[in-house]
Design an enzyme around this catalytic site. Structure first.
Site, PDB file in Angstrom:
ATOM      1  N   VAL A 145       0.833  -1.200  -0.230  1.00 51.06           N
ATOM      2  CA  VAL A 145       0.055  -0.035  -0.245  1.00 51.06           C
ATOM      3  C   VAL A 145       0.726   1.297  -0.103  1.00 51.06           C
ATOM      4  CG1 VAL A 145      -0.189   0.241   2.303  1.00 51.06           C
ATOM      5  CG2 VAL A 145      -1.997   1.031   1.109  1.00 51.06           C
ATOM      6  N   TYR A 146       2.173   1.121   0.381  1.00 47.11           N
ATOM      7  CA  TYR A 146       2.915   2.378   0.376  1.00 47.11           C
ATOM      8  C   TYR A 146       2.986   3.129  -1.259  1.00 47.11           C
ATOM      9  CZ  TYR A 146       4.544   0.933   5.052  1.00 47.11           C
ATOM     10  OH  TYR A 146       4.453   0.399   6.430  1.00 47.11           O
ATOM     11  N   SER A 147       2.392   4.280  -1.339  1.00 49.65           N
ATOM     12  CA  SER A 147       2.368   5.074  -2.546  1.00 49.65           C
ATOM     13  C   SER A 147       1.828   4.007  -3.362  1.00 49.65           C
ATOM     14  CB  SER A 147       4.049   5.475  -2.574  1.00 49.65           C
ATOM     15  OG  SER A 147       4.151   6.543  -1.745  1.00 49.65           O
ATOM     16  N   ASP A 148       1.010   3.570  -3.345  1.00 45.25           N
ATOM     17  CA  ASP A 148       0.120   2.672  -4.283  1.00 45.25           C
ATOM     18  C   ASP A 148       0.973   1.818  -5.092  1.00 45.25           C
ATOM     19  OD1 ASP A 148      -1.783   1.676  -5.767  1.00 45.25           O
ATOM     20  OD2 ASP A 148      -1.672   3.221  -7.489  1.00 45.25           O
ATOM     21  N   GLY A 149       2.066   1.102  -4.366  1.00 47.03           N
ATOM     22  CA  GLY A 149       2.870  -0.039  -4.859  1.00 47.03           C
ATOM     23  C   GLY A 149       4.309   0.633  -5.288  1.00 47.03           C
TER      24      GLY A 149
END
Length: 326
Positions: free
Chosen positions: A60-64
């Site tokens: 989930v960090y910065s949408d992958g």
């Protein structure tokens, strides 16, 4: 650098873990203050040069895009066999049904997507980012067991939850012969010590590796109380965690400042040194936006606090509401 076994495993990890939430394309996801690839790579390279072999990210960090940046950097700068690479699954990755959670469907889909973004055949530690109240824990544990048996993860870990929930998961896995959690990634620092009630004693008894997130309270333990940073202004997650208890926390930061001045070291080093001397803590997960932050974190390993200093640091703390699954 110091290295220790990760929980009750034979795998060696550095006593500082580099948290990679601050790497990614900022406009994608919840972390607009994240560093892009150009600025992230020197951080990862410096961490490796200082002996850090443990890296923690999440789908989930910065949408992958954090996984993508970390994967490319480690491929360019490191030997994969020397790296302990951790990622996580749970939060929403796409709209519609099955876009989040810990169902078998979600886990089997997200592990493959994470591996593709990271550019590797396996992760060393695959963690549930939170519990999924809408999926039976048995389904989640069996799916994680199958991920390990498929060779896509070496070990599995858990993150913030109540101690009774963690104990239940450990015993269900044991009963069914499934892979057991070897780590707990929980919220623990000088400003939030409620994990000392039950979770830390449980982890010690069960030989679980403890790898705390936000060991510097999203930077609040590193600067004057009134000071602001780009992150403190816009980090919605940190605001949700810390803003309600700021009256309690200010005294902790002020005491940290007093003790630190007598030592002549930075507040970050003092706060990390306190954490590193807790016998239950394996490796705090330290985020960074500057190379100096990594250097400070590693330098904290050499600082040994006296019992008097520890007592002074801990004295102003007042019990907080238990965040549990926060």
């Amino acid at each position: 650098m110091e290295y220790v076994k990760l929980g009750n495993t034979g795998m060696d990890v550095s006593r500082i873990c580099l948290g990679c939430m601050s790497f990614g394309i900022g406009e994608r996801g919840l972390f607009p203050w994240a560093l892009d690839e150009e600025h992230s790579r020197p951080m990862i390279k410096k961490a490796l040069e200082l002996g850090i072999n443990f890296f923690d990210t999440a789908n989930v960090y910065s949408d992958g895009t954090s996984e993508e940046i970390v994967g490319r950097a480690l491929k360019d700068f490191a030997n994969r066999d020397e790296i302990v690479l951790a990622t996580k699954v749970y939060f929403k990755m796409h709209e519609g049904p099955n876009g989040a959670g810990l169902s078998r469907k979600a886990i089997m889909s997200e592990i493959d997507k994470s591996l593709k973004r990271l550019g590797t055949d396996y992760v060393d530690l695959y963690q549930i980012h939170r519990l999924d109240a809408n999926t039976p824990i048995e389904e989640t544990l069996e799916a994680l067991h199958d991920v390990v048996k498929a060779g896509k993860a070496r070990y599995i870990g858990a993150s913030s939850m109540y101690a009774w929930q963690f104990m239940k998961a450990l015993k269900i896995a044991e009963k069914n012969g499934w892979t057991r959690f070897v780590t707990m990634q929980n919220h623990y620092n000088l400003m939030y010590r409620e994990e000392e009630r039950e979770m830390l004693p449980l982890c010690k008894e069960e030989k679980i590796g403890v790898i705390p997130w936000s060991p510097l309270a999203a930077g609040r333990l590193t600067h004057d109380w009134e000071a602001t940073t780009p992150r403190t202004k816009i980090d919605a997650v940190a605001k949700m965690v810390f803003d309600e208890t700021k009256e309690l926390d200010q005294k902790v930061v002020e005491r940290l400042t007093e003790v630190t001045k007598k030592r002549g070291i930075s507040r970050a080093q003092m706060a990390l040194a306190w954490l590193l001397q807790k016998d239950t803590v394996t490796a705090p997960i330290v985020g960074t936006r500057e190379i100096s932050h990594i250097e400070e974190a590693v330098a904290a390993l050499a600082i040994k606090l006296t019992s008097e200093e520890i007592a002074l640091l801990e004295e102003p703390y007042v019990p907080h509401p238990v965040l549990g699954m926060m």
